[in-house]
Design a protein around this motif. Structure first.
Motif, PDB file in Angstrom:
ATOM      1  N   ALA A  14       0.826  -1.210   0.000  1.00 35.40           N
ATOM      2  CA  ALA A  14       0.000   0.000   0.000  1.00 35.40           C
ATOM      3  C   ALA A  14       0.857   1.256   0.000  1.00 35.40           C
ATOM      4  O   ALA A  14       0.655   2.166  -0.808  1.00 35.40           O
ATOM      5  CB  ALA A  14      -0.937  -0.011   1.197  1.00 35.40           C
ATOM      6  N   GLY A  18       1.227   3.501  -3.269  1.00 35.98           N
ATOM      7  CA  GLY A  18       0.532   4.766  -3.011  1.00 35.98           C
ATOM      8  C   GLY A  18       1.458   5.954  -3.180  1.00 35.98           C
ATOM      9  O   GLY A  18       1.153   6.907  -3.906  1.00 35.98           O
ATOM     10  N   ALA A  60       1.403  23.629  -6.047  1.00 35.21           N
ATOM     11  CA  ALA A  60       1.917  23.816  -4.688  1.00 35.21           C
ATOM     12  C   ALA A  60       3.380  23.395  -4.621  1.00 35.21           C
ATOM     13  O   ALA A  60       4.176  23.987  -3.899  1.00 35.21           O
ATOM     14  CB  ALA A  60       1.077  23.008  -3.698  1.00 35.21           C
ATOM     15  N   GLY A  63       5.446  26.037  -6.928  1.00 30.44           N
ATOM     16  CA  GLY A  63       5.391  27.438  -6.511  1.00 30.44           C
ATOM     17  C   GLY A  63       5.024  28.375  -7.636  1.00 30.44           C
ATOM     18  O   GLY A  63       5.073  29.584  -7.487  1.00 30.44           O
TER      19      GLY A  63
ATOM     20  N   LEU B  14      -5.668  -0.093  -0.418  1.00 26.08           N
ATOM     21  CA  LEU B  14      -5.107   0.851   0.546  1.00 26.08           C
ATOM     22  C   LEU B  14      -4.155   1.826  -0.177  1.00 26.08           C
ATOM     23  O   LEU B  14      -4.099   3.017   0.150  1.00 26.08           O
ATOM     24  CB  LEU B  14      -4.379   0.080   1.639  1.00 26.08           C
ATOM     25  N   ALA B  15      -3.435   1.309  -1.182  1.00 25.77           N
ATOM     26  CA  ALA B  15      -2.525   2.157  -1.959  1.00 25.77           C
ATOM     27  C   ALA B  15      -3.305   3.282  -2.639  1.00 25.77           C
ATOM     28  O   ALA B  15      -2.858   4.431  -2.674  1.00 25.77           O
ATOM     29  CB  ALA B  15      -1.782   1.327  -3.007  1.00 25.77           C
ATOM     30  N   ILE B  18      -4.085   5.872  -0.063  1.00 23.26           N
ATOM     31  CA  ILE B  18      -2.887   6.654   0.267  1.00 23.26           C
ATOM     32  C   ILE B  18      -2.575   7.645  -0.859  1.00 23.26           C
ATOM     33  O   ILE B  18      -2.284   8.820  -0.612  1.00 23.26           O
ATOM     34  CB  ILE B  18      -1.692   5.709   0.535  1.00 23.26           C
ATOM     35  N   HIS B  19      -2.679   7.170  -2.088  1.00 21.10           N
ATOM     36  CA  HIS B  19      -2.432   8.033  -3.257  1.00 21.10           C
ATOM     37  C   HIS B  19      -3.334   9.275  -3.212  1.00 21.10           C
ATOM     38  O   HIS B  19      -2.861  10.410  -3.311  1.00 21.10           O
ATOM     39  CB  HIS B  19      -2.694   7.212  -4.531  1.00 21.10           C
ATOM     40  N   ILE B  22      -2.469  11.669  -0.351  1.00 21.04           N
ATOM     41  CA  ILE B  22      -1.258  12.460  -0.590  1.00 21.04           C
ATOM     42  C   ILE B  22      -1.566  13.619  -1.542  1.00 21.04           C
ATOM     43  O   ILE B  22      -1.220  14.770  -1.275  1.00 21.04           O
ATOM     44  CB  ILE B  22      -0.126  11.582  -1.178  1.00 21.04           C
ATOM     45  N   ILE B  23      -2.263  13.301  -2.649  1.00 24.00           N
ATOM     46  CA  ILE B  23      -2.562  14.344  -3.636  1.00 24.00           C
ATOM     47  C   ILE B  23      -3.338  15.495  -2.983  1.00 24.00           C
ATOM     48  O   ILE B  23      -3.047  16.666  -3.206  1.00 24.00           O
ATOM     49  CB  ILE B  23      -3.368  13.760  -4.817  1.00 24.00           C
ATOM     50  N   PHE B  24      -4.294  15.142  -2.129  1.00 29.46           N
ATOM     51  CA  PHE B  24      -5.095  16.196  -1.491  1.00 29.46           C
ATOM     52  C   PHE B  24      -4.301  16.954  -0.431  1.00 29.46           C
ATOM     53  O   PHE B  24      -4.570  18.115  -0.161  1.00 29.46           O
ATOM     54  CB  PHE B  24      -6.363  15.604  -0.875  1.00 29.46           C
ATOM     55  N   VAL B  26      -0.915  17.483  -0.357  1.00 30.79           N
ATOM     56  CA  VAL B  26       0.288  18.199  -0.809  1.00 30.79           C
ATOM     57  C   VAL B  26       0.143  19.722  -0.651  1.00 30.79           C
ATOM     58  O   VAL B  26       1.013  20.363  -0.074  1.00 30.79           O
ATOM     59  CB  VAL B  26       0.656  17.817  -2.265  1.00 30.79           C
ATOM     60  N   PRO B  27      -0.974  20.329  -1.127  1.00 28.33           N
ATOM     61  CA  PRO B  27      -1.060  21.790  -0.993  1.00 28.33           C
ATOM     62  C   PRO B  27      -1.037  22.278   0.455  1.00 28.33           C
ATOM     63  O   PRO B  27      -0.666  23.414   0.713  1.00 28.33           O
ATOM     64  CB  PRO B  27      -2.403  22.125  -1.643  1.00 28.33           C
ATOM     65  N   ALA B  30       2.930  21.863   1.491  1.00 31.14           N
ATOM     66  CA  ALA B  30       3.976  22.414   0.630  1.00 31.14           C
ATOM     67  C   ALA B  30       4.601  23.630   1.305  1.00 31.14           C
ATOM     68  O   ALA B  30       3.902  24.457   1.883  1.00 31.14           O
ATOM     69  CB  ALA B  30       3.387  22.790  -0.724  1.00 31.14           C
ATOM     70  N   ASP B  33       5.377  26.650  -1.954  1.00 35.78           N
ATOM     71  CA  ASP B  33       4.275  27.077  -2.812  1.00 35.78           C
ATOM     72  C   ASP B  33       4.249  28.601  -2.919  1.00 35.78           C
ATOM     73  O   ASP B  33       5.007  29.303  -2.243  1.00 35.78           O
ATOM     74  CB  ASP B  33       2.935  26.518  -2.304  1.00 35.78           C
ATOM     75  N   ARG B 100      -4.364  28.195  -1.250  1.00 27.35           N
ATOM     76  CA  ARG B 100      -3.787  26.962  -1.803  1.00 27.35           C
ATOM     77  C   ARG B 100      -3.414  27.096  -3.272  1.00 27.35           C
ATOM     78  O   ARG B 100      -3.116  26.106  -3.927  1.00 27.35           O
ATOM     79  CB  ARG B 100      -4.770  25.801  -1.651  1.00 27.35           C
ATOM     80  N   GLY B 101      -3.506  28.289  -3.805  1.00 27.76           N
ATOM     81  CA  GLY B 101      -3.089  28.494  -5.191  1.00 27.76           C
ATOM     82  C   GLY B 101      -4.184  28.257  -6.209  1.00 27.76           C
ATOM     83  O   GLY B 101      -3.915  28.162  -7.397  1.00 27.76           O
ATOM     84  N   ARG B 102      -5.425  28.150  -5.757  1.00 29.53           N
ATOM     85  CA  ARG B 102      -6.540  27.963  -6.684  1.00 29.53           C
ATOM     86  C   ARG B 102      -6.958  29.321  -7.236  1.00 29.53           C
ATOM     87  O   ARG B 102      -7.174  30.259  -6.474  1.00 29.53           O
ATOM     88  CB  ARG B 102      -7.708  27.312  -5.940  1.00 29.53           C
TER      89      ARG B 102
END
Lengths: 191, 181
Positions: A14, A18, A60, A63, B14-15, B18-19, B22-24, B26-27, B30, B33, B100-102
């Motif tokens: 995982a 992941g 992010a 930058g 589960l991977a 986790i993926h 992580i993506i959510f 990161v901002p 960071a 940024d 968050r840079g949006r």
């Protein structure tokens, strides 16, 4: 005992997969909503409130601040029109037309997104400065050495990228962008 | 064997979780940024002009060297703000981002239809209050409602050639992002 082994195995799978896929997606820019036109890529969602989580994660990490939909759109090329990576040891001709826009700029950056210093002090072209052929097309020569016509100097780096920014353009949605005509990037001699 | 496969399948599921996590996240974690970079430039509520091109650490990566950029962090948690600037008659644009840079809003000189930028930013609650008693001073302003507490504005001005740089710099020096309604 066996259960513990299997649990460790599961967690190992995982976390490895992941993390690896997340890193790959963010680092390589594998993002939904990528518009590809020849060697050029654009991410129109980046500059909207509907930006997907992958775009936001990429922004992010880098930058960078994207162009908003009301400002314009940026196209990035890291390869020539045949798909070979852009190298500072070669010369290139950016040949053709750009999509409709009030103005555009073409800039060369090194792999890290920094401008490449050069003796001519020229880091980019503005559409108004371009010398055009009678039919309105143009050629911009990317080369390390002085070249006639529209010459954009590049440094002898292994990899570089080109960014064509269209300002105040009617093209903002992905489907409009997918059908546009972009200039070709033709590789010349390499040293 | 079947049992091991089942665990492998569980690992893959589960991977995926986790993926996505992580993506959510990161901002939120960071440190390089745009928001952090802008925070290092100076105080909130004023425009900071970034050097033309990229020279050194006090700028943001991959900016267009043919445009002069100014950035301002703002907060509308307590009071609405108004961004005002007298800009050159050539191309300029402004973009508003959340923390968050949006990108939340953007506008260029042609859609603004004048060289004067006057943009009022309000939260939905402030907007509702303002509608009950709209101040006369807002008649000329572009009023936008943003569902955020804080964010940053990026103002870009075209520098067609070196002779335009002083005028562009003066315009951005005079830009104000903490005016009141």
């Amino acid at each position: 005992m066996r259960f513990l082994f299997e649990l460790a195995f599961t967690i190992l799978i995982a976390t490895t997969i992941g993390f690896a896929t997340a890193w790959y997606a963010v680092d390589r820019g594998v993002v939904f909503g990528t518009v590809t036109v020849g060697a050029w890529k654009a991410w129109p969602l980046e500059g909207s409130a509907n930006a997907d989580p992958y775009s936001l994660a990429m922004l992010a990490r880098s930058g960078e601040i994207p162009l908003g939909g009301g400002e314009g759109i940026a196209f990035t090329a890291t390869t020539d029109s045949r798909g070979n990576p852009l190298s500072g040891h070669c010369t290139y001709a950016v040949d053709g037309q750009t999509p409709p826009a009030r103005l555009w700029t073409l800039t060369a950056y090194d792999a890290l997104g920094h401008l490449m210093p050069n003796a001519a002090g020229r880091t980019g072209f503005l559409s108004r400065e371009i010398l055009r052929r009678p039919d309105g097309d143009f050629v911009i020569t990317l080369a390390g050495d002085v070249a006639p016509g529209n010459w954009l100097p590049i440094a002898p780096v292994d990899r570089f990228k080109l960014v064509l920014r269209l300002y105040d353009t009617p093209l903002t949605t992905g489907s409009q962008l997918a059908g546009v005509t972009m200039p070709r990037i033709i590789a010349g001699a390499c040293s | 064997m079947r049992r091991t496969l089942l665990y492998a399948l569980g690992g893959l599921l589960l991977a995926g979780v986790i993926h996505i996590a992580i993506i959510f996240l990161v901002p939120y974690f960071a440190t390089r940024d745009a928001w952090s970079a802008i925070a290092k430039l100076g105080a909130e509520g004023e425009f900071h002009i970034l050097p033309l091109g990229d020279s050194g650490p006090d700028t943001l990566p991959a900016l267009d060297p043919r445009l002069l950029h100014a950035v301002c962090r703002f907060s509308i948690a307590d009071n609405p703000i108004r961004i005002q600037a007298q800009l050159p008659s050539d191309f300029w644009s402004i973009a508003i981002f959340d923390r968050r840079g949006r990108n939340l809003y953007s506008l260029n000189d042609r859609s603004a239809e004048r060289t004067q930028l006057d943009l009022a930013i309000l939260t939905p609650v402030q907007m509702a209050q303002m509608r009950e008693d709209p101040p006369a001073s807002l008649e000329q302003a572009v009023v936008i409602e943003l569902p955020v507490q804080a964010g940053f504005a990026v103002l870009r001005v075209l520098v067609a050639d070196d002779s335009m740089l002083p005028a562009a710099t003066r315009a951005l020096q005079g830009a104000n992002c903490a005016a009141t309604l």
